[in-house]
Design an enzyme around this catalytic site. Structure first.
Site, short mmCIF file in Angstrom:
data_model
loop_
_atom_site.label_atom_id
_atom_site.label_comp_id
_atom_site.label_asym_id
_atom_site.label_seq_id
_atom_site.Cartn_x
_atom_site.Cartn_y
_atom_site.Cartn_z
N GLU A 173 -6.77 -7.90 -0.78
CA GLU A 173 -6.95 -8.47 0.34
C GLU A 173 -8.61 -7.75 0.54
O GLU A 173 -9.14 -6.76 0.09
CB GLU A 173 -6.38 -6.66 1.73
CG GLU A 173 -4.46 -7.27 1.40
CD GLU A 173 -4.59 -6.23 2.65
OE1 GLU A 173 -4.98 -5.30 3.67
OE2 GLU A 173 -2.88 -5.91 2.55
N GLU A 188 0.71 -1.36 -0.35
CA GLU A 188 -0.23 0.06 -0.15
C GLU A 188 0.95 1.67 0.44
O GLU A 188 1.11 2.68 1.16
CB GLU A 188 -0.79 -0.52 0.90
CG GLU A 188 -1.78 -1.18 1.13
CD GLU A 188 -3.39 -0.91 2.29
OE1 GLU A 188 -2.57 -0.13 2.95
OE2 GLU A 188 -4.56 -1.91 1.67
C1 GLA Z 1 -4.07 -2.90 4.64
C2 GLA Z 1 -2.97 -3.11 5.26
C3 GLA Z 1 -2.89 -4.04 6.30
C4 GLA Z 1 -3.86 -4.82 7.20
C5 GLA Z 1 -5.32 -3.83 6.64
C6 GLA Z 1 -6.10 -3.65 7.69
O1 GLA Z 1 -5.21 -3.02 3.29
O2 GLA Z 1 -2.68 -3.57 3.65
O3 GLA Z 1 -1.44 -4.66 6.19
O4 GLA Z 1 -3.43 -3.44 7.98
O5 GLA Z 1 -4.95 -3.00 6.09
O6 GLA Z 1 -7.73 -3.73 7.48
#
Ligand code: GLA
Ligand code: ZN
Length: 668
Positions: free
Chosen positions: A303, A146
């Protein structure tokens, strides 16, 4: 091929509990998982002391998973670095918008320019690539995590100057002119005087802010290119990606398109919030459509949570069936995977209460696990859909640079001009009517579409007017409106009247003024025999060659045009001069015959149900999604086949609360 199904897996948190790592494998198989994302936050394990690399722990985990039919998406660990590195090389720590250099801590907080950080990242990525290049378990590289935070240290300021020199051909006078720096005596006499926007420094120059945001995307991609150099050199056959996220405001993800092998997204919508699941789902589909439209091919849902998150103000559980519905929504919109954050809840620290497939109880007898396992089964049963396309004849323009320019403009409604909401309002018409839609920026090719909606296209970048002319001339329908065609790519207003960039000719109107209303104010517009409220913005426009379709009813601009259409070549260009509500937008599109294919040809469905199609050479797959909290009925117009039960389906069919039905039709 099957869909990928799995999630972020953090075995390093359980290094001293081999029985848990073994139990994980047993449970992953029970849930139907075939992939895990590994190593995202593993730097301290991979390089415990400077230059001492040790990939053996991950290798063992990866091999053991592979023996059990589970592949790995292997991460590079730059999202969080070890403490020893921050201590030894403080220049790698991030400097924020207040000009303050951060201490070690949290994650995602590095300088994206620092040569030392880049070297450290390149070295560990080289180590990973050499170690895992021939490992058959590795499906893809998950580069960092991210990306998003920028850095405003002196190294970054200097890189920004280099970026600007290139953009303005080394011509400082040109930059001064384009940024209108004669205003408030802002003229630079040396490149070294240019600093990043800082809360204690320059905040008033919109051109500086927009160019800084451009630079932040550029520099993040540059940092990413440094990450993938060893991966591509040493392991050229393993595809690379980086996980995108958020609300379409930060980095301009369209600019990554040539540097990723596929796009992917981390999705955390507000299910069960007061705005309602259908509204939320439409916003999520818009984001998936952006993600798919980056490369115009299937993406991965990298995710999502199987239940709740832990970082919102209120962290509500997903209700029964919602995880299946929301996961298959991603598939309907073009994802070839469902991946969770996280496989197992961590025992301590910041994310111990974030949803996971495996809870602290450690077994499979939970509502969340059972639903995840049911989804695993369903994904296997629909594997024929994997790899198929989402074909769209409609497009919405969502343009990051346009967003930045609108948001940093002084004027209008100061704090939130609601650009994204306006795009979503138009988008929802297509979404609710079963019309597949691409969401593209203004730099993409327009020629394959039949209709393009370009709400609030404030910034007209070079070449965009010409493309819009061409699109309409060849028969396209263009829908735009208030706040469009105000500035060029450097935020200089067009002279000679709005909409500029010659769009006055395309829309056949001249926009004289824009009225920003107080939130309580309403004007009204008569359209198609109905009255609609006009709120937030009303432009006072004058048709030239355009025909007026609606007029304002009130105030000093009563009787002035509020909606116009101009015929140009074989197409039409509509201009909506005010902000209207969903009902107006629906009536508007219903009345102009948009003429694009829709899933409504196969099935009719009530409000709160969305239908998306994917297709391959021989079949069309329909994903019929009930976002209502009640059971509903749909009507399948001619016999289709349920791809999970093989039953033939036609006529009136019941859909339970949160049910998703996947049907297919052979192509003729
Ligand atoms: C983000 C991060 C993850 C985690 C999630 C929690 O997407 O990439 O590592 O922290 O948030 O929702
Ligand atoms: Zn920096």
């Amino acid at each position: 091929m099957s869909f990928l199904y799995g999630g972020d897996y953090n075995p390093e948190q359980w290094m001293n509990s081999p029985e848990i790592l073994e139990k994980d494998i047993e449970l992953m198989k029970k849930a139907g998982c075939n992939v895990m994302s590994i190593g995202i936050f593993g730097w301290s394990v991979m390089e415990p002391r400077e230059g001492e690399y040790d990939f053996s722990f991950y290798e063992k985990v990866i091999d053991r998973l592979y023996e059990n039919g589970i592949k790995t998406i292997l991460a590079t660990p730059s999202g969080a670095r070890p403490a020893w590195m921050s201590m030894k090389y403080p220049e790698i720590l991030r400097t924020d918008e207040n000009g303050v250099r951060h201490k070690h801590g949290v994650r995602h907080n590095h300088c994206f320019t620092s040569p030392i950080y880049r070297e450290k990242v390149r070295e560990i990525n080289e180590g990973l690539a050499l170690h895992f290049k021939d490992n058959p378990a590795i499906l893809a590289w998950h580069v960092s995590n991210e990306y998003g935070l920028d850095c405003r240290c002196e190294l970054c300021a200097e890189a920004f100057r280099v970026f600007l020199k290139k953009r303005y051909n080394n011509d400082l006078d040109k930059l001064n002119f384009e940024w209108w720096n004669s205003f408030w005596s802002h003229t630079y006499t040396d490149w070294s005087q240019i600093e990043p926007p800082l809360s204690i420094g320059e905040t008033s120059s919109s051109a500086l802010t927009i160019n800084w945001k451009r630079f932040a995307t550029h520099q993040t991609i540059d940092f990413y290119k440094n990450e993938i150099e060893p991966l591509k050199r040493i392991a050229p056959d393993i595809p690379v990606t980086t996980n995108f996220h958020g609300d379409l405001t930060n980095l301009d993800y369209f600019k990554f398109k040539d540097y990723i092998d596929f796009a992917c997204w981390d999705a955390y919508p507000d299910w069960e919030s007061p705005k309602g699941n259908a509204e939320t789902a439409a916003g999520v589909s818009l984001i998936y459509d952006v993600c798919r439209s980056i490369k115009h091919k299937p993406f991965l849902l990298m995710e999502s949570t199987p239940s709740n998150v832990n970082w919102k103000q209120y962290n509500k559980l997903k209700r029964p069936e919602m995880n299946i519905l929301s996961s298959l929504q991603a598939i309907a919109d073009g994802s070839d995977s469902v991946q969770y954050f996280q496989w197992r809840k961590s025992r301590g620290s910041a994310e111990k209460f974030h949803g996971a497939v495996v809870d602290h109880c450690g077994h499979e007898n939970t509502r969340v696990f059972k639903e995840a396992a049911e989804l695993g089964e369903r994904l296997k049963n629909i594997s024929a859909v994997q790899g198929s396309d989402v074909k769209a004849e409609a497009a919405i323009i969502y343009d990051w640079e346009n967003y930045w320019a609108i948001e940093c403009a002084n004027g209008f409604q100061k704090d939130d001009k609601k650009y994204k909401d306006e795009c979503l309002k138009h988008y929802k018409y297509f979404w609710r009517n079963g019309i597949n839609t691409d969401v593209i920026d203004s730099e993409q090719d327009f020629s394959g579409y039949k209709i393009i909606a370009a709400p609030m296209l404030y910034m007209i970048k070079p070449g965009v007017s010409e493309k819009l002319f061409e699109f309409v001339k060849n028969g396209g329908i263009l829908v735009s409106g208030f706040m469009s065609g105000y500035v060029n790519e450097d935020d200089l207003c067009f002279l000679g009247g709005f909409p500029g960039g010659k769009l006055k000719e395309l829309f056949g109107i001249w926009n004289e003024e824009i009225d920003t209303l107080y939130p309580e104010d309403r004007n009204s517009v008569g359209f198609n025999g109905n009255e609609y409220s006009a709120f937030d913005y009303c432009e006072i426009i004058h048709p030239d060659t355009a025909e007026t379709l609606a007029r304002y009813n009130d105030d000093f601009y009563a009787k002035e045009s509020a909606v116009t259409v101009n015929t140009y070549g074989k197409g039409r260009a509509y201009y909506i001069a005010f902000r209207g509500d969903d009902d107006f937008v629906k009536d508007f599109y219903d009345s102009i015959s948009v003429g694009v294919s829709s899933a409504a040809e196969y099935v009719s469905f009530p409000d709160g149900v969305s239908v998306r199609t994917r297709e391959n050479e021989t079949e069309v797959f329909l994903f019929i999604q009930n976002w209502n909290k009640t059971d509903v009925e749909i009507n399948v117009k001619s016999a289709l086949k349920n791809i999970e039960t093989y039953e033939s389906v036609s006529g009136r069919v019941g859909l339970k609360k949160y049910e998703i039905l996947i049907l297919k039709k052979a192509k003729n």
